[in-house]
Design a protein around this motif. Sequence first.
Motif, mmCIF file in Angstrom:
data_model
loop_
_atom_site.group_PDB
_atom_site.id
_atom_site.type_symbol
_atom_site.label_atom_id
_atom_site.label_comp_id
_atom_site.label_asym_id
_atom_site.label_seq_id
_atom_site.Cartn_x
_atom_site.Cartn_y
_atom_site.Cartn_z
ATOM 1 N N GLU A 6 0.719 -1.216 -0.024
ATOM 2 C CA GLU A 6 0.179 -0.107 0.060
ATOM 3 C C GLU A 6 0.656 1.216 -0.024
ATOM 4 O OE1 GLU A 6 -3.853 -1.364 2.527
ATOM 5 O OE2 GLU A 6 -2.191 -1.098 3.567
ATOM 6 N N LEU A 7 2.164 1.091 0.693
ATOM 7 C CA LEU A 7 2.977 2.295 0.675
ATOM 8 C C LEU A 7 3.463 2.522 -0.440
ATOM 9 C CD1 LEU A 7 4.318 4.306 2.563
ATOM 10 C CD2 LEU A 7 6.335 2.706 2.817
ATOM 11 N N VAL A 8 3.884 1.330 -1.417
ATOM 12 C CA VAL A 8 4.142 1.513 -2.490
ATOM 13 C C VAL A 8 3.267 2.261 -3.502
ATOM 14 C CG1 VAL A 8 5.027 0.340 -4.716
ATOM 15 C CG2 VAL A 8 5.760 -0.097 -2.594
ATOM 16 N N VAL A 9 1.998 1.930 -3.499
ATOM 17 C CA VAL A 9 0.994 2.565 -4.385
ATOM 18 C C VAL A 9 0.758 3.972 -3.855
ATOM 19 C CG1 VAL A 9 -1.259 2.203 -5.139
ATOM 20 C CG2 VAL A 9 0.126 0.197 -4.886
ATOM 21 N N ALA A 10 0.434 4.131 -2.621
ATOM 22 C CA ALA A 10 0.161 5.369 -2.070
ATOM 23 C C ALA A 10 1.291 6.459 -2.385
ATOM 24 C CB ALA A 10 -0.429 5.382 -0.901
ATOM 25 N N LYS A 11 2.618 6.055 -2.010
ATOM 26 C CA LYS A 11 3.550 7.289 -1.986
ATOM 27 C C LYS A 11 4.709 7.020 -2.761
ATOM 28 C CE LYS A 11 2.514 8.547 2.422
ATOM 29 N NZ LYS A 11 2.146 9.756 2.772
ATOM 30 N N LEU A 12 5.118 5.825 -3.127
ATOM 31 C CA LEU A 12 6.464 5.724 -3.913
ATOM 32 C C LEU A 12 6.038 5.719 -5.412
ATOM 33 C CD1 LEU A 12 9.455 5.186 -4.034
ATOM 34 C CD2 LEU A 12 8.832 2.655 -4.034
ATOM 35 N N LEU A 13 5.140 5.172 -5.851
ATOM 36 C CA LEU A 13 4.648 5.307 -7.380
ATOM 37 C C LEU A 13 4.414 6.599 -7.829
ATOM 38 C CD1 LEU A 13 3.147 1.704 -8.168
ATOM 39 C CD2 LEU A 13 5.261 2.555 -8.727
ATOM 40 N N PRO A 14 3.513 7.262 -6.930
ATOM 41 C CA PRO A 14 3.284 8.589 -7.435
ATOM 42 C C PRO A 14 4.342 9.679 -7.399
ATOM 43 C CG PRO A 14 1.506 8.056 -5.722
ATOM 44 C CD PRO A 14 2.742 6.852 -6.035
ATOM 45 N N GLY A 55 1.648 14.102 -6.122
ATOM 46 C CA GLY A 55 2.782 13.130 -6.266
ATOM 47 C C GLY A 55 3.992 13.249 -5.475
ATOM 48 N N VAL A 56 4.471 14.329 -5.077
ATOM 49 C CA VAL A 56 5.880 14.478 -4.898
ATOM 50 C C VAL A 56 5.718 14.254 -3.168
ATOM 51 C CG1 VAL A 56 8.021 16.022 -4.327
ATOM 52 C CG2 VAL A 56 6.763 15.903 -6.562
ATOM 53 N N ASP A 57 6.418 13.363 -2.550
ATOM 54 C CA ASP A 57 6.574 12.937 -1.218
ATOM 55 C C ASP A 57 8.138 13.095 -0.948
ATOM 56 O OD1 ASP A 57 6.944 11.849 1.231
ATOM 57 O OD2 ASP A 57 5.245 10.785 0.809
ATOM 58 N N HIS A 58 8.629 14.156 -0.293
ATOM 59 C CA HIS A 58 9.859 14.234 0.075
ATOM 60 C C HIS A 58 10.714 13.213 0.783
ATOM 61 C CE1 HIS A 58 10.038 18.049 -2.405
ATOM 62 N NE2 HIS A 58 9.004 18.303 -1.844
ATOM 63 N N GLU A 59 9.601 12.968 1.394
ATOM 64 C CA GLU A 59 10.227 11.816 2.399
ATOM 65 C C GLU A 59 10.542 10.606 1.536
ATOM 66 O OE1 GLU A 59 11.157 9.980 6.185
ATOM 67 O OE2 GLU A 59 10.989 11.887 5.486
ATOM 68 N N MET A 60 9.747 10.290 0.662
ATOM 69 C CA MET A 60 10.329 9.056 -0.261
ATOM 70 C C MET A 60 11.457 9.304 -0.826
ATOM 71 S SD MET A 60 7.797 6.459 -0.323
ATOM 72 C CE MET A 60 8.042 6.383 1.525
ATOM 73 N N LEU A 61 11.550 10.562 -1.439
ATOM 74 C CA LEU A 61 12.975 10.980 -1.997
ATOM 75 C C LEU A 61 14.372 10.844 -1.055
ATOM 76 C CD1 LEU A 61 11.580 14.093 -4.164
ATOM 77 C CD2 LEU A 61 12.195 11.659 -4.761
ATOM 78 N N ARG A 62 13.930 11.312 0.096
ATOM 79 C CA ARG A 62 15.033 10.845 1.282
ATOM 80 C C ARG A 62 15.249 9.774 1.517
ATOM 81 N NH1 ARG A 62 15.748 10.373 6.088
ATOM 82 N NH2 ARG A 62 13.499 10.238 6.625
ATOM 83 N N LEU A 63 14.318 9.010 1.564
ATOM 84 C CA LEU A 63 14.573 7.522 1.902
ATOM 85 C C LEU A 63 15.040 6.683 0.967
ATOM 86 C CD1 LEU A 63 11.212 6.690 3.951
ATOM 87 C CD2 LEU A 63 13.519 6.663 4.941
#
Length: 90
Positions: A6-14, A55-63
């Motif tokens: 769910e995290l991949v679909v909700a945060k990473l892919l966008p 779409g941009v989740d700066h936490e995903m970019l950092r992780l």
Amino acid sequence: MLQPQELVVAKLLPTIRARLARELLRTYKMKQVDVARAMGVTQAAVSHYNTQSRGVDHEMLRLFPEIKPFVMGLAESIAGGITHSDQIAS
């Protein structure tokens, strides 16, 4: 709490889609409608990605710092005419 898938679909892919759209628009000077067609999304979605209202989740970019080189390589492939099936495979 979100499950990993769910995290991949909700945060990473966008986040990847948003970075990819911006890369194609800015680096390769593609039009929004062409980016939308290449990515299989609407022109309105590309517009939202471009303005970073979606779409941009700066936490995903950092992780996941590997997002940036992945997106740059995929953008180059898309600008070079990669097919949708090859995009999915990558």
